[in-house]
Scaffold this motif. Structure first.
Motif, PDB file in Angstrom:
ATOM      1  N   CYS A  41      -2.960  59.016  33.313  1.00 61.12           N
ATOM      2  CA  CYS A  41      -3.886  58.375  32.389  1.00 61.12           C
ATOM      3  C   CYS A  41      -5.123  59.256  32.245  1.00 61.12           C
ATOM      4  O   CYS A  41      -5.342  60.157  33.055  1.00 61.12           O
TER       5      CYS A  41
ATOM      6  N   ASN B  51     -13.968  57.188  32.690  1.00 55.06           N
ATOM      7  CA  ASN B  51     -13.561  55.943  33.339  1.00 55.06           C
ATOM      8  C   ASN B  51     -14.587  54.843  33.096  1.00 55.06           C
ATOM      9  O   ASN B  51     -14.239  53.676  32.850  1.00 55.06           O
TER      10      ASN B  51
ATOM     11  N   GLN C 252      -5.301  56.990  23.754  1.00 57.32           N
ATOM     12  CA  GLN C 252      -5.614  55.882  24.656  1.00 57.32           C
ATOM     13  C   GLN C 252      -7.058  55.415  24.515  1.00 57.32           C
ATOM     14  O   GLN C 252      -7.349  54.234  24.689  1.00 57.32           O
ATOM     15  N   MET C 253      -7.958  56.337  24.187  1.00 61.22           N
ATOM     16  CA  MET C 253      -9.343  55.924  23.924  1.00 61.22           C
ATOM     17  C   MET C 253      -9.422  55.004  22.710  1.00 61.22           C
ATOM     18  O   MET C 253     -10.099  53.976  22.735  1.00 61.22           O
TER      19      MET C 253
ATOM     20  N   ASP D  83      -7.059  53.151  21.487  1.00 55.61           N
ATOM     21  CA  ASP D  83      -6.440  51.870  21.828  1.00 55.61           C
ATOM     22  C   ASP D  83      -7.389  50.987  22.643  1.00 55.61           C
ATOM     23  O   ASP D  83      -7.338  49.761  22.555  1.00 55.61           O
ATOM     24  N   ALA D  84      -8.263  51.631  23.437  1.00 58.23           N
ATOM     25  CA  ALA D  84      -9.194  50.887  24.281  1.00 58.23           C
ATOM     26  C   ALA D  84     -10.443  50.451  23.531  1.00 58.23           C
ATOM     27  O   ALA D  84     -11.268  49.701  24.079  1.00 58.23           O
TER      28      ALA D  84
ATOM     29  N   SER E 190     -10.778  43.233  34.757  1.00 59.41           N
ATOM     30  CA  SER E 190     -11.417  42.610  33.603  1.00 59.41           C
ATOM     31  C   SER E 190     -12.720  41.950  34.037  1.00 59.41           C
ATOM     32  O   SER E 190     -12.922  41.644  35.226  1.00 59.41           O
TER      33      SER E 190
ATOM     34  N   PHE F 154     -14.200  53.483  29.581  1.00 56.42           N
ATOM     35  CA  PHE F 154     -13.072  52.554  29.452  1.00 56.42           C
ATOM     36  C   PHE F 154     -13.450  51.165  29.968  1.00 56.42           C
ATOM     37  O   PHE F 154     -13.109  50.154  29.363  1.00 56.42           O
TER      38      PHE F 154
ATOM     39  N   ASN G 206     -13.701  47.847  27.627  1.00 53.92           N
ATOM     40  CA  ASN G 206     -12.869  46.713  28.029  1.00 53.92           C
ATOM     41  C   ASN G 206     -13.702  45.442  28.200  1.00 53.92           C
ATOM     42  O   ASN G 206     -13.228  44.332  27.932  1.00 53.92           O
TER      43      ASN G 206
ATOM     44  N   LEU H 160      -7.899  54.224  35.785  1.00 56.98           N
ATOM     45  CA  LEU H 160      -7.866  53.296  34.654  1.00 56.98           C
ATOM     46  C   LEU H 160      -7.070  52.022  34.945  1.00 56.98           C
ATOM     47  O   LEU H 160      -7.534  50.922  34.621  1.00 56.98           O
TER      48      LEU H 160
END
Length: 300
Positions: free
Chosen positions: A35, A42, A72-73, A75-76, A287, A45, A49, A282
């Motif tokens: 990842c 990090n 991936q960035m 998507d985040a 959460s 992300f 999130n 990651l």
């Protein structure tokens, strides 16, 4: 809450092992994870999130790893307009050996060569800036460009740029390794007053707030010329990869929420402790709901 992160981006290959390894042997890893990684990355992300409007200024190469990171960035929910696609550099790669029997890790990093580039600034001025010292020219420019923003530095080790960047930030959050290498003094918790020479020495770098993360022993910090210690929260630790980055991201978030410094540190420490129970950086970001639930359970 608009947050700008500036620093290193890597592509991490995480190899979990439960035993010691020896030279001249081959080991088969069945559960490899991979990842994006890097201190500022990090943290970005985590912040995205958790719902913060997050931008990241960092560098990747024009290679498959760089494309994977960008995908991936996006998507985040991280704004990638400021990611510099460097035609002359390869994307930084890290090989992370996670020792699951005791939770510690060994990292081999091949960094991307840093050359000057003209950054693309966020469309809206940030409320907070988090820097890790990499992309130093851009970090310094940002700290001068947005003087109204609350600024935090993730200072993992002492580097040539540490003083230049550290002198400008509101919160200098450093590791025990940096503290030890710069001051030549060990952090012992028997008497917190004995830590004053350490903080006095670190104030050569910054006149502002200093927070020192000390791993499984927690955090020490200075406020109103007094030293305080916050113990780490218990965890079933299997991998500490990214725990420091996650602490810095959470600390930035809670400072942005205008929490008092001690409570922001406690919440960041709790977040980092939860992260050590999962392999990889990651994948281990909890959460905000998980952190709030744990906070209620332990009556923090």
């Amino acid at each position: 809450m608009k947050i700008l992160c500036i620093g290193q981006t890597t592509y991490d290959l995480n190899f979990p092992i439960s035993h010691s390894f020896q030279k001249n042997r081959k080991y088969i890893i069945q559960n490899l994870s991979q990842c994006p990684g890097g201190p500022a990355t990090n943290a970005a992300f985590l912040l995205a999130n958790w719902g913060a409007d997050t931008s990241l200024i960092a560098r990747v190469g024009l290679d498959p790893f760089g494309q994977l990171i960008l995908s991936q960035m996006k998507d985040a929910g991280i704004s990638t307009e400021s990611i510099y696609m460097d035609p002359k550099a390869s994307t930084s790669i890290s090989c992370v050996i996670a020792h699951t029997s005791h939770g510690e890790r060994t990292v081999f990093n091949a960094p991307a060569q840093e050359t000057p580039f003209e950054p693309v600034w966020p469309q809206a001025d940030p409320d907070l800036i988090l820097v890790d010292g990499r992309e130093t020219k851009t970090a310094l420019e940002a700290l001068h460009r947005y003087p109204q923003a609350i600024s935090i530095m993730d200072a993992g080790s002492y580097q040539p740029w540490t003083k230049a960047v550290g002198s400008l930030v509101d919160y200098f959050v450093c590791s025990e390794d940096l503290s030890r290498s710069y001051t030549n003094m060990e952090i012992k918790l028997d008497n917190l007053e004995d830590l004053k020479p350490i903080f006095l020495k670190l104030h050569e770098i910054t006149s502002h707030t200093i927070v020192i993360t000390i791993g499984e022993r927690g955090v020490v910090y200075e406020k109103d010329n007094k030293i305080y210690h916050i113990p780490a929260y218990p965890a079933h630790t299997i991998d500490t990869t990214g725990a420091g980055d996650i602490f810095h991201g959470a600390f930035t978030y809670f400072i942005g929420q205008e929490l008092p410094l001690p409570f922001a540190i406690r919440m960041a420490s709790l977040t980092a402790s939860i992260s050590t129970e999962t392999i990889g950086a990651l994948p281990s970001i909890p959460s905000l709901e998980t952190v709030q639930k744990k906070k209620s359970e332990i009556k923090l």
